[in-house]
Motif scaffolding. Structure first.
Motif, PDB file in Angstrom:
ATOM      1  N   TYR A 539       1.118  -1.298  -0.301  1.00  0.00           N
ATOM      2  CA  TYR A 539      -0.124  -0.416   0.018  1.00  0.00           C
ATOM      3  C   TYR A 539       0.858   1.485   0.063  1.00  0.00           C
ATOM      4  N   SER A 540       0.403   2.315  -0.251  1.00  0.00           N
ATOM      5  CA  SER A 540       0.909   3.154  -0.537  1.00  0.00           C
ATOM      6  C   SER A 540      -0.069   4.542  -1.225  1.00  0.00           C
ATOM      7  N   GLN A 541       0.436   5.463   0.352  1.00  0.00           N
ATOM      8  CA  GLN A 541      -0.492   6.809  -0.435  1.00  0.00           C
ATOM      9  C   GLN A 541      -1.839   5.780  -0.485  1.00  0.00           C
ATOM     10  N   GLY A 542      -1.959   5.293   0.798  1.00  0.00           N
ATOM     11  CA  GLY A 542      -3.907   5.046   0.599  1.00  0.00           C
ATOM     12  C   GLY A 542      -3.908   4.010  -0.426  1.00  0.00           C
ATOM     13  N   ALA A 543      -3.462   3.733  -1.835  1.00  0.00           N
ATOM     14  CA  ALA A 543      -3.658   2.764  -3.016  1.00  0.00           C
ATOM     15  C   ALA A 543      -3.265   1.115  -3.209  1.00  0.00           C
ATOM     16  N   ARG A 544      -3.335   0.059  -3.348  1.00  0.00           N
ATOM     17  CA  ARG A 544      -2.889  -0.817  -2.913  1.00  0.00           C
ATOM     18  C   ARG A 544      -2.137  -0.992  -4.981  1.00  0.00           C
ATOM     19  N   TYR A 545      -1.125  -1.408  -4.763  1.00  0.00           N
ATOM     20  CA  TYR A 545       0.184  -1.565  -6.291  1.00  0.00           C
ATOM     21  C   TYR A 545       0.588  -3.256  -6.023  1.00  0.00           C
ATOM     22  N   ALA A 546       0.682  -3.284  -6.704  1.00  0.00           N
ATOM     23  CA  ALA A 546       1.455  -5.411  -7.662  1.00  0.00           C
ATOM     24  C   ALA A 546       2.692  -4.152  -7.364  1.00  0.00           C
ATOM     25  N   GLN A 547       4.392  -4.962  -6.428  1.00  0.00           N
ATOM     26  CA  GLN A 547       5.394  -4.370  -6.474  1.00  0.00           C
ATOM     27  C   GLN A 547       5.469  -3.640  -7.839  1.00  0.00           C
ATOM     28  N   ARG A 548       5.561  -5.163  -8.641  1.00  0.00           N
ATOM     29  CA  ARG A 548       6.250  -3.995  -9.846  1.00  0.00           C
ATOM     30  C   ARG A 548       5.706  -2.563 -10.445  1.00  0.00           C
ATOM     31  N   GLN A 549       4.855  -2.235  -9.991  1.00  0.00           N
ATOM     32  CA  GLN A 549       3.581  -1.003 -10.469  1.00  0.00           C
ATOM     33  C   GLN A 549       4.591  -0.292  -9.856  1.00  0.00           C
ATOM     34  N   LEU A 550       5.053   0.019  -8.504  1.00  0.00           N
ATOM     35  CA  LEU A 550       5.601   0.819  -8.397  1.00  0.00           C
ATOM     36  C   LEU A 550       6.792   1.706  -8.736  1.00  0.00           C
ATOM     37  N   PHE A 551       7.798   0.572  -9.441  1.00  0.00           N
ATOM     38  CA  PHE A 551       8.188   1.136 -10.014  1.00  0.00           C
ATOM     39  C   PHE A 551       9.012   1.072 -11.708  1.00  0.00           C
ATOM     40  N   ILE A 552       7.308   1.510 -12.514  1.00  0.00           N
ATOM     41  CA  ILE A 552       7.495   1.371 -13.838  1.00  0.00           C
ATOM     42  C   ILE A 552       8.468   2.326 -14.508  1.00  0.00           C
ATOM     43  N   ASP A 553       8.681   3.886 -13.858  1.00  0.00           N
ATOM     44  CA  ASP A 553       8.630   5.163 -14.149  1.00  0.00           C
ATOM     45  C   ASP A 553      10.134   5.192 -13.144  1.00  0.00           C
ATOM     46  N   SER A 554      10.602   4.534 -12.440  1.00  0.00           N
ATOM     47  CA  SER A 554      11.579   4.883 -11.711  1.00  0.00           C
ATOM     48  C   SER A 554      12.746   4.389 -12.074  1.00  0.00           C
ATOM     49  N   THR A 555      13.956   5.837 -11.872  1.00  0.00           N
ATOM     50  CA  THR A 555      14.957   5.803 -12.540  1.00  0.00           C
ATOM     51  C   THR A 555      16.189   5.168 -11.357  1.00  0.00           C
ATOM     52  N   LEU A 556      16.854   4.264 -11.530  1.00  0.00           N
ATOM     53  CA  LEU A 556      17.215   3.397 -11.075  1.00  0.00           C
ATOM     54  C   LEU A 556      19.074   4.604 -11.033  1.00  0.00           C
ATOM     55  N   THR A 557      20.044   5.159 -10.585  1.00  0.00           N
ATOM     56  CA  THR A 557      20.984   6.397 -10.619  1.00  0.00           C
ATOM     57  C   THR A 557      21.857   5.465  -9.118  1.00  0.00           C
ATOM     58  N   HIS A 558      21.269   4.342  -8.022  1.00  0.00           N
ATOM     59  CA  HIS A 558      22.868   3.820  -7.408  1.00  0.00           C
ATOM     60  C   HIS A 558      22.968   2.716  -7.364  1.00  0.00           C
ATOM     61  N   HIS A 559      23.894   2.131  -7.769  1.00  0.00           N
ATOM     62  CA  HIS A 559      24.721   0.905  -7.347  1.00  0.00           C
ATOM     63  C   HIS A 559      25.792   0.236  -7.401  1.00  0.00           C
ATOM     64  N   ILE A 560      25.329  -1.058  -7.128  1.00  0.00           N
ATOM     65  CA  ILE A 560      26.816  -1.173  -6.182  1.00  0.00           C
ATOM     66  C   ILE A 560      27.361  -2.722  -6.924  1.00  0.00           C
ATOM     67  N   SER A 561      28.259  -3.203  -6.586  1.00  0.00           N
ATOM     68  CA  SER A 561      29.411  -4.519  -6.953  1.00  0.00           C
ATOM     69  C   SER A 561      28.779  -5.585  -6.606  1.00  0.00           C
ATOM     70  N   VAL A 562      28.770  -6.444  -7.608  1.00  0.00           N
ATOM     71  CA  VAL A 562      27.968  -8.022  -6.369  1.00  0.00           C
ATOM     72  C   VAL A 562      28.990  -8.847  -7.332  1.00  0.00           C
ATOM     73  N   ARG A 563      28.736 -10.238  -6.838  1.00  0.00           N
ATOM     74  CA  ARG A 563      28.976 -11.333  -7.971  1.00  0.00           C
ATOM     75  C   ARG A 563      27.570 -11.848  -7.680  1.00  0.00           C
ATOM     76  N   PHE A 564      26.897 -12.610  -8.835  1.00  0.00           N
ATOM     77  CA  PHE A 564      25.735 -13.077  -9.190  1.00  0.00           C
ATOM     78  C   PHE A 564      25.670 -14.335 -10.054  1.00  0.00           C
ATOM     79  N   ARG A 565      26.029 -15.603  -9.750  1.00  0.00           N
ATOM     80  CA  ARG A 565      26.019 -16.762 -10.218  1.00  0.00           C
ATOM     81  C   ARG A 565      27.161 -16.500 -10.781  1.00  0.00           C
ATOM     82  N   GLY A 566      28.118 -16.367 -10.138  1.00  0.00           N
ATOM     83  CA  GLY A 566      29.882 -16.790 -10.509  1.00  0.00           C
ATOM     84  C   GLY A 566      30.471 -15.665 -11.540  1.00  0.00           C
ATOM     85  N   GLN A 567      29.689 -14.015 -11.867  1.00  0.00           N
ATOM     86  CA  GLN A 567      30.410 -13.482 -12.085  1.00  0.00           C
ATOM     87  C   GLN A 567      30.113 -12.394 -11.791  1.00  0.00           C
TER      88      GLN A 567
END
Length: 724
Positions: A539-567
């Protein structure tokens, strides 16, 4: 000297002129036939680099008329062109040689090899150590201290020592000091006895001497015994220790000062055979004089260990004597490392008991590397060298021992994982009972900070579920996972059980647990993150959302390095404040795993966390992502073990072996410190082949290490107390 022209009636005549004028090393530039015979242009070889085109040379014999026109001589022009090309070629070769020399001089491996040679380490050990030099250090700056730090750690890891002094003196039994004449056995006997008396008093200890040849030997030890208020007994060199047992009643610790014998004396075998010939077990300790020549030390170790084997005994322990008299300590340490011996103590003077200390790897290596002796190192005699294949096996054995030692020190619960592998070597009928006993015993509870919980289902294509993974205080995987079916049913009881047993404060959840479990986590003020599906309702601002809907127009600006599946990848993320159906304040997270080179999205994930964690939760998200690789590694290890054990290992034991090896591989794959880099290099060197994927290479190397360790234990003796 410039180009000279020679003219003669024939080739033999003109070549004679060249040799007489310029010598046998003259350089022939050109030749041609003329009306008068043969013409040759030549010059001295050493003049090539200084050649400067000059007017047409005069002939040695006036057999050619003057030139009537000022046109250039074609032969002369060709010779000058050849000379210029030769000069250019020599200059190019010189520049290449200088560049190569500069490169070699600046190469880290070469500098370290020169250092090792200068202080007295052998080429054999140097090559073995430097084979694992990380690529990042090869091009290190000349003033960087990182290569030397790495080298010091590598040498320390190859030097087994006594961990604690008490572990030696608390073991009751008979210890015999052996070695050549003059190595310091009597003084060392007194030092050891004095240290034992300081801990346990005079009553439990007795001194024995077998030296009936050296004048005053009995009296010297008798003086020490009188000062220590301990009894001393004389034993003929041909008598077994059993002849003294009746007189040694009540003595818990007996130390024997044996007669000194040259390593070339055939009676060495007889002496050790007599020490081992009775019913009493005698622990042999070889004394090595640090001031002896390397060739002598090599021969002493080989001959005395051969004599011990011939007598059915072991000779794995040593004491370094006369450290204060040694110009260089590296030769004796080199021999100890190459032969896989363990250093118990170091002796550096005549005072009893002050001038002896428990062997300290850091101090010994520092002393060895600080030597600036420049005398040429003489190789050991060829007749004493081990076969090439045997030296290779010893080198692998030293690397294996070093790897296991560092893993025990670094990875929480690694010793318990080794114990699981030990259980696998037992008959199948007793494996489950031994495993129950092991898991009920103490663990590295103080080092377990968090738990990465696995889904409550079997893995795809498997008949087992992934165990839960412990996290140490640094957020790295612990070595021994936790089997799901041995835990209580239900999320809240499961979380509470581990919290009570291990004090787990951080929980990485594979799915959002029920309301009861969430309430318990919040009531305990514990840290948690939960992976959720894209359709998770918030729930965000009283409305119910599927979590994917919250980030449809989001700009991802922060990142960190990870090892994912050996890469190597990057996690780009964004979050938003939300609530759940019960009104609990949460953060909803969206993350994309991207290739850092192409920026292509590889995968996407969604999480929820308590709002109080804020942006700091991103490191936990990365840790949970890296755990996905451990699951894949576990499947790989499971299959390898299943094919190798022919069904003789119980399912639980095999699963812990597989998931534990995978956890250690994941631990090392994700770490970026220098110690982890060195460990990764040594583990992959055990395989002897290059692999493209680092995580699978580490896993295969670890399984190889465990199997090699088990094979060695099948053939040899197990480790003694307190040695690392």
């Amino acid at each position: 000297m410039s180009v000279r022209r020679f003219v003669g009636a024939n080739s033999r005549d003109v070549m004679r002129q060249v040799r007489e004028a310029l010598g046998d090393d003259a350089l022939i530039l050109a030749n041609r036939r003329t009306e008068g015979g043969v013409e040759i242009l030549a010059m001295a070889d050493e003049a090539v680099d200084h050649f400067d085109p000059s007017p047409t040379p005069e002939p040695e014999r006036a057999a050619t008329p003057a030139f009537s026109a000022p046109t250039a001589d074609p032969l002369q022009a060709m010779s000058e062109r050849l000379l210029r090309e030769m000069q250019d070629m020599r200059e190019l070769l010189t520049r290449q040689q200088q560049a190569t020399s500069a490169s070699v001089a600046g190469d880290t491996s070469t500098r370290l090899r020169q250092l090792l040679a200068r202080v007295g380490f052998s080429d054999e050990l140097s090559s073995e150590v430097l084979a694992g030099l990380p690529d990042a250090l090869i091009t290190a700056a000349d003033d960087s201290d990182q290569p030397l730090v790495w080298l010091r750690e590598q040498l320390m890891a190859r030097l087994p020592v006594l961990a604690q002094e008490n572990s030696f003196f608390d073991q009751t039994g008979i210890v015999a000091l052996v070695g050549p004449t003059g190595v310091g056995k009597t003084t060392t006997t007194a030092k050891l006895a004095a240290r034992f008396v300081m801990r346990h008093g005079t009553r439990p200890v007795a001194l024995v001497t077998t030296d009936s040849f050296r004048i005053g030997a009995h009296e010297q030890l008798r003086i020490y015994a009188r000062l220590l208020d301990t009894p001393m007994y004389a034993l003929d060199a041909e008598q077994p220790i059993d002849d003294l047992l009746g007189r040694l009643q009540g003595k818990q610790w007996v130390i024997i000062d044996t007669v000194g014998m040259s390593q070339r004396d055939q009676r060495v075998i007889e002496q050790i055979a007599h020490l081992q010939g009775g019913q009493s077990s005698v622990r042999l300790v070889l004394l090595l004089n640090a001031a002896s020549q390397p060739e002598t030390l090599e021969e002493v170790v080989l001959r005395y260990r051969q004599a011990a084997r011939a007598a059915g005994a072991e000779l794995d322990d040593c004491i370094i004597t006369k450290q204060d008299e040694a110009g260089r300590l590296a030769p004796v340490l080199d021999i100890i490392m190459r032969h896989g011996m363990r250093v118990l103590f170091g002796s550096h003077g005549q005072q009893v008991p002050e001038d002896m200390a428990v062997a300290n790897p850091a101090a010994l290596i520092d002393q060895a590397l600080s030597s600036q002796a420049t005398s040429a190192r003489q190789p050991a005699a060829a007749s004493l060298s081990l076969p090439r294949w045997s030296r290779d096996v010893l080198g692998q054995g030293r690397r294996l021992s070093s790897v296991l030692t560092r893993l025990r020190q670094r990875v929480a619960d690694f010793a318990r994982l080794e114990a699981v592998w030990d259980i696998a070597a037992l008959p199948s009928a007793v494996q489950d009972e031994r495993l129950d006993r092991l898991l009920a015993g103490p663990s590295a509870a103080d080092n377990i900070l968090g738990m990465a919980w696995s889904p409550r289902r079997n893995e795809r294509g498997c008949d087992w579920s992934m165990p839960d993974m412990g996290l140490d205080a640094n957020g790295a995987w612990a070595a021994l996972p936790y089997l799901q079916h041995r835990q209580p049913a239900g999320w809240q009881p499961r979380l509470a059980a581990q919290g009570d047993a291990l004090g787990v404060a951080v929980h990485l959840l594979p799915a959002l647990p029920d309301a009861e479990a969430l309430a318990w986590l919040e009531a305990q003020h514990l840290t948690w993150v939960s992976l959720v599906p894209a359709g998770q309702r918030v729930y965000s601002q009283g409305a119910r959302y599927a979590q994917r809907q919250l980030f449809i127009d989001s700009t991802l600006t922060h990142h960190i390095s990870v090892r994912f599946r050996g890469q190597p990848m990057q996690l780009w993320s964004a979050y938003a404040e939300v609530t759940d159906a019960a009104g609990n304040a949460l953060l909803a997270w969206y993350g994309e795993i991207r290739d850092p080179e192409s920026a292509k999205r590889v995968a996407r994930r969604y999480w929820v966390t308590p709002v109080r964690l804020g942006a700091e939760a991103v490191s936990l998200l990365a840790t949970q992502l890296q755990g996905e690789g451990v699951t894949a590694l576990t499947k790989r290890a499971w299959q390898q073990l299943k094919e190798a054990d022919s069904g003789d290992i119980s399912t639980e034991v095999r699963l812990l072996m597989a998931s534990g090896a995978a956890a250690v591989a994941g631990h090392l794959d994700s770490a970026d410190d220098d110690a982890a880099l060195a460990l990764r290099t040594d583990i992959m060197l055990l395989l002897g082949t290059q692999r493209k994927r680092r995580d699978t290479a580490l896993l295969d190397g670890l399984i190889h290490a465990f199997m090699a360790r088990d094979a060695i234990r099948q053939l040899g003796s197990v480790s003694r107390e307190g040695v690392v």
